[in-house]
Design a protein around this motif. Structure first.
Motif, PDB file in Angstrom:
ATOM      1  N   GLY A 159     -26.160  25.305 -64.591  1.00  0.00           N
ATOM      2  CA  GLY A 159     -25.988  25.884 -65.917  1.00  0.00           C
ATOM      3  C   GLY A 159     -27.304  26.143 -66.616  1.00  0.00           C
ATOM      4  N   ALA A 160     -28.259  25.211 -66.473  1.00  0.00           N
ATOM      5  CA  ALA A 160     -29.568  25.404 -67.099  1.00  0.00           C
ATOM      6  C   ALA A 160     -30.289  26.612 -66.502  1.00  0.00           C
ATOM      7  CB  ALA A 160     -30.415  24.147 -66.932  1.00  0.00           C
ATOM      8  N   THR A 161     -30.091  26.838 -65.204  1.00  0.00           N
ATOM      9  CA  THR A 161     -30.705  27.997 -64.547  1.00  0.00           C
ATOM     10  C   THR A 161     -30.072  29.301 -65.009  1.00  0.00           C
ATOM     11  OG1 THR A 161     -31.160  26.629 -62.598  1.00  0.00           O
ATOM     12  CG2 THR A 161     -31.241  29.021 -62.312  1.00  0.00           C
ATOM     13  N   LEU A 162     -28.760  29.281 -65.214  1.00  0.00           N
ATOM     14  CA  LEU A 162     -28.036  30.505 -65.576  1.00  0.00           C
ATOM     15  C   LEU A 162     -28.079  30.801 -67.073  1.00  0.00           C
ATOM     16  CD1 LEU A 162     -24.814  30.120 -63.387  1.00  0.00           C
ATOM     17  CD2 LEU A 162     -26.818  31.554 -62.921  1.00  0.00           C
ATOM     18  N   ALA A 163     -28.438  29.815 -67.892  1.00  0.00           N
ATOM     19  CA  ALA A 163     -28.352  29.972 -69.347  1.00  0.00           C
ATOM     20  C   ALA A 163     -29.109  31.189 -69.877  1.00  0.00           C
ATOM     21  CB  ALA A 163     -28.841  28.702 -70.040  1.00  0.00           C
ATOM     22  N   PRO A 164     -30.377  31.423 -69.486  1.00  0.00           N
ATOM     23  CA  PRO A 164     -31.060  32.611 -70.016  1.00  0.00           C
ATOM     24  C   PRO A 164     -30.376  33.919 -69.620  1.00  0.00           C
ATOM     25  CG  PRO A 164     -32.636  31.070 -69.067  1.00  0.00           C
ATOM     26  CD  PRO A 164     -31.280  30.602 -68.660  1.00  0.00           C
ATOM     27  N   ARG A 165     -29.878  33.987 -68.390  1.00  0.00           N
ATOM     28  CA  ARG A 165     -29.206  35.201 -67.932  1.00  0.00           C
ATOM     29  C   ARG A 165     -27.910  35.431 -68.724  1.00  0.00           C
ATOM     30  NH1 ARG A 165     -28.365  35.251 -61.638  1.00  0.00           N
ATOM     31  NH2 ARG A 165     -30.575  34.692 -61.887  1.00  0.00           N
ATOM     32  N   ILE A 166     -27.162  34.377 -68.969  1.00  0.00           N
ATOM     33  CA  ILE A 166     -25.923  34.493 -69.740  1.00  0.00           C
ATOM     34  C   ILE A 166     -26.216  34.934 -71.161  1.00  0.00           C
ATOM     35  CG2 ILE A 166     -23.986  33.176 -70.684  1.00  0.00           C
ATOM     36  CD1 ILE A 166     -24.101  31.451 -68.153  1.00  0.00           C
ATOM     37  N   SER A 167     -27.274  34.357 -71.735  1.00  0.00           N
ATOM     38  CA  SER A 167     -27.640  34.716 -73.105  1.00  0.00           C
ATOM     39  C   SER A 167     -28.022  36.186 -73.213  1.00  0.00           C
ATOM     40  CB  SER A 167     -28.798  33.829 -73.576  1.00  0.00           C
ATOM     41  OG  SER A 167     -29.200  34.179 -74.880  1.00  0.00           O
ATOM     42  N   ARG A 168     -28.765  36.694 -72.241  1.00  0.00           N
ATOM     43  CA  ARG A 168     -29.144  38.110 -72.271  1.00  0.00           C
ATOM     44  C   ARG A 168     -27.927  39.020 -72.121  1.00  0.00           C
ATOM     45  NH1 ARG A 168     -33.572  36.201 -69.127  1.00  0.00           N
ATOM     46  NH2 ARG A 168     -32.480  36.789 -67.207  1.00  0.00           N
ATOM     47  N   ARG A 169     -26.939  38.559 -71.382  1.00  0.00           N
ATOM     48  CA  ARG A 169     -25.784  39.410 -71.114  1.00  0.00           C
ATOM     49  C   ARG A 169     -24.802  39.447 -72.293  1.00  0.00           C
ATOM     50  NH1 ARG A 169     -23.390  41.712 -66.693  1.00  0.00           N
ATOM     51  NH2 ARG A 169     -25.064  40.898 -65.380  1.00  0.00           N
ATOM     52  N   ILE A 170     -24.510  38.305 -72.882  1.00  0.00           N
ATOM     53  CA  ILE A 170     -23.476  38.266 -73.934  1.00  0.00           C
ATOM     54  C   ILE A 170     -24.030  37.880 -75.296  1.00  0.00           C
ATOM     55  CG2 ILE A 170     -21.719  37.679 -72.234  1.00  0.00           C
ATOM     56  CD1 ILE A 170     -21.757  34.821 -73.248  1.00  0.00           C
ATOM     57  N   GLY A 171     -25.318  37.546 -75.374  1.00  0.00           N
ATOM     58  CA  GLY A 171     -25.921  37.162 -76.644  1.00  0.00           C
ATOM     59  C   GLY A 171     -25.905  35.657 -76.851  1.00  0.00           C
ATOM     60  N   GLY A 172     -26.899  35.161 -77.616  1.00  0.00           N
ATOM     61  CA  GLY A 172     -27.033  33.730 -77.849  1.00  0.00           C
ATOM     62  C   GLY A 172     -25.839  33.089 -78.528  1.00  0.00           C
ATOM     63  N   PRO A 173     -25.346  33.637 -79.649  1.00  0.00           N
ATOM     64  CA  PRO A 173     -24.189  33.017 -80.325  1.00  0.00           C
ATOM     65  C   PRO A 173     -22.966  32.900 -79.428  1.00  0.00           C
ATOM     66  CG  PRO A 173     -25.264  34.583 -81.779  1.00  0.00           C
ATOM     67  CD  PRO A 173     -25.915  34.745 -80.439  1.00  0.00           C
ATOM     68  N   ALA A 174     -22.672  33.949 -78.674  1.00  0.00           N
ATOM     69  CA  ALA A 174     -21.512  33.895 -77.781  1.00  0.00           C
ATOM     70  C   ALA A 174     -21.728  32.888 -76.660  1.00  0.00           C
ATOM     71  CB  ALA A 174     -21.241  35.281 -77.204  1.00  0.00           C
ATOM     72  N   ALA A 175     -22.974  32.778 -76.161  1.00  0.00           N
ATOM     73  CA  ALA A 175     -23.268  31.831 -75.089  1.00  0.00           C
ATOM     74  C   ALA A 175     -23.086  30.393 -75.571  1.00  0.00           C
ATOM     75  CB  ALA A 175     -24.688  32.044 -74.571  1.00  0.00           C
ATOM     76  N   VAL A 176     -23.559  30.096 -76.791  1.00  0.00           N
ATOM     77  CA  VAL A 176     -23.396  28.746 -77.351  1.00  0.00           C
ATOM     78  C   VAL A 176     -21.915  28.413 -77.492  1.00  0.00           C
ATOM     79  CG1 VAL A 176     -23.710  27.348 -79.421  1.00  0.00           C
ATOM     80  CG2 VAL A 176     -25.606  28.708 -78.546  1.00  0.00           C
ATOM     81  N   THR A 177     -21.156  29.339 -78.069  1.00  0.00           N
ATOM     82  CA  THR A 177     -19.731  29.088 -78.288  1.00  0.00           C
ATOM     83  C   THR A 177     -18.991  28.900 -76.969  1.00  0.00           C
ATOM     84  OG1 THR A 177     -19.832  30.435 -80.300  1.00  0.00           O
ATOM     85  CG2 THR A 177     -17.659  29.980 -79.394  1.00  0.00           C
ATOM     86  N   ALA A 178     -19.272  29.753 -75.998  1.00  0.00           N
ATOM     87  CA  ALA A 178     -18.598  29.649 -74.700  1.00  0.00           C
ATOM     88  C   ALA A 178     -18.947  28.339 -74.004  1.00  0.00           C
ATOM     89  CB  ALA A 178     -18.983  30.836 -73.822  1.00  0.00           C
ATOM     90  N   ALA A 179     -20.210  27.919 -74.105  1.00  0.00           N
ATOM     91  CA  ALA A 179     -20.631  26.663 -73.461  1.00  0.00           C
ATOM     92  C   ALA A 179     -19.931  25.467 -74.090  1.00  0.00           C
ATOM     93  CB  ALA A 179     -22.145  26.515 -73.570  1.00  0.00           C
ATOM     94  N   LEU A 180     -19.845  25.443 -75.405  1.00  0.00           N
ATOM     95  CA  LEU A 180     -19.185  24.335 -76.091  1.00  0.00           C
ATOM     96  C   LEU A 180     -17.699  24.303 -75.760  1.00  0.00           C
ATOM     97  CD1 LEU A 180     -20.947  24.614 -79.571  1.00  0.00           C
ATOM     98  CD2 LEU A 180     -21.272  22.802 -77.869  1.00  0.00           C
ATOM     99  N   LEU A 181     -17.064  25.461 -75.678  1.00  0.00           N
ATOM    100  CA  LEU A 181     -15.648  25.510 -75.327  1.00  0.00           C
ATOM    101  C   LEU A 181     -15.415  25.063 -73.881  1.00  0.00           C
ATOM    102  CD1 LEU A 181     -14.566  28.859 -77.037  1.00  0.00           C
ATOM    103  CD2 LEU A 181     -14.021  26.521 -77.762  1.00  0.00           C
ATOM    104  N   THR A 182     -16.340  25.396 -72.995  1.00  0.00           N
ATOM    105  CA  THR A 182     -16.230  24.959 -71.602  1.00  0.00           C
ATOM    106  C   THR A 182     -16.311  23.443 -71.499  1.00  0.00           C
ATOM    107  OG1 THR A 182     -17.211  27.025 -70.812  1.00  0.00           O
ATOM    108  CG2 THR A 182     -17.237  25.147 -69.301  1.00  0.00           C
TER     109      THR A 182
END
Length: 324
Positions: A159-182
């Motif tokens: 997850g730490a490796t993928l985090a920057p890529r996920i943030s670039r794809r869906i944006g930081g706010p959406a990445a934080v929310t999705a991670a917390l929900l997961t």
């Protein structure tokens, strides 16, 4: 392995030895900063906030056995509130404050630290109660318990490796929310554990979900807490968000341990010990999931609000965001 071979106190001996080695390496290898006034150490602020947090955590842990109406518990809570108020006053008046108030007016420092404190409040508790369930209920050895958490660690690294890529794809706010929900989904899954459960059926799946969500949330919230901070305060902002995570964890663990103990004590009057313990652990995991659900909603609100404010506020060179 240390616990299996020599007992749990060796965990702390090993950490102390590692700390000594790190301090020696810092003293020998890290160069002193030249050409800049270091400022004075805020001893008064440090002592005040440390005493405040100590009183707060002590009162939460003592309330389990003594009760919330106990004079010592109430006195410690009152002392914590008074010391925190004094700390706020001290920091406003000192030129070299430990935590200068100006820090919370830049970027998204306040939002990032609040969300990290809430995440930290369930993060440490997870790694406290999960091994207890594995050893006290499932009967696993310390070594088998540690090995059983390796999938969680692997998911954490992924997850730490993928985090920057996920943030670039869906944006930081959406990445934080999705991670917390997961992570909340993984904890809710853990809230269904039973006294006759097994590692493969009850722990492996939620561990992977929690590891992925936890690491992505950590990366994104750390970036959020230092985004938009002036260069001269970047180190302070980074240190603050890590401290906030630990402080939130200490307070959250104290509160959740009190909750688990109360539920177990109540259940033990009519259930055998393994089932009573499991009832306490299930309750803790369910409450932790609820905290993360609320944190995800708060993250969505705060990150959108601060993003809109940042977008409409002109910034100069001193407030340009620094890379996380």
């Amino acid at each position: 392995m240390l616990t299996q071979a020599w007992g749990w106190p060796w965990i702390f001996h090993a950490v102390a030895l590692g700390a000594v080695l790190v301090l020696a390496a810092v003293a020998a290898l890290v160069p002193r900063t030249a050409g800049r006034e270091a400022g004075r150490f805020d001893l008064l602020g440090t002592a005040t906030v440390t005493l405040a947090l100590t009183c707060l955590v002590w009162s939460l842990t003592t309330a389990r056995g003594a009760g919330w109406s106990d004079g010592r518990v109430l006195g410690a809570l009152g002392a914590a509130a008074a010391l925190l108020a004094a700390f706020a006053v001290i920091e406003r008046r000192r030129p070299d404050a430990l935590i200068p108030p100006r820090l919370f007016t830049t970027g998204q420092v306040a939002a990032g630290n609040l969300l990290m404190a809430l995440l930290g409040s369930v993060w440490i508790a997870l790694f406290y109660f999960l091994p207890l369930y594995q050893q006290q209920v499932l009967g696993s050895s310390p070594l088998a318990t540690g090995a059983g958490q390796l999938p969680l660690a692997g998911a954490n690294m992924l997850g730490a490796t993928l985090a920057p890529r996920i943030s670039r794809r869906i944006g930081g706010p959406a990445a934080v929310t999705a991670a917390l929900l997961t992570e909340a989904a993984g904890l809710m899954w853990l809230s269904r554990i039973s006294a006759d459960g097994s590692y493969l059926a009850d722990l492996l799946g939620p561990s992977i979900l929690i590891g992925l969500g936890l690491s992505i949330a950590f990366v994104q919230l750390t970036a959020l807490a230092v985004d938009g901070v002036p260069r001269e305060d970047a180190g302070l902002a980074g240190g603050l968000v890590n401290t906030t995570r630990q402080v939130g964890g200490a307070i959250g663990l104290a509160a959740l341990a009190t909750l688990a103990g109360s539920v177990t004590a109540h259940a033990s009057t009519r259930r055998p010990p393994p089932e009573a313990l499991t009832a306490g652990y299930r309750t803790v995991f369910a409450v932790a999931a609820a905290v993360l659900l609320a944190t995800a909603l708060l993250a969505l609100l705060l990150t959108r609000r601060t993003s809109r404010r940042t977008a409409t506020t002109p910034t100069g060179p001193a407030s340009d965001p620094q890379p996380a």
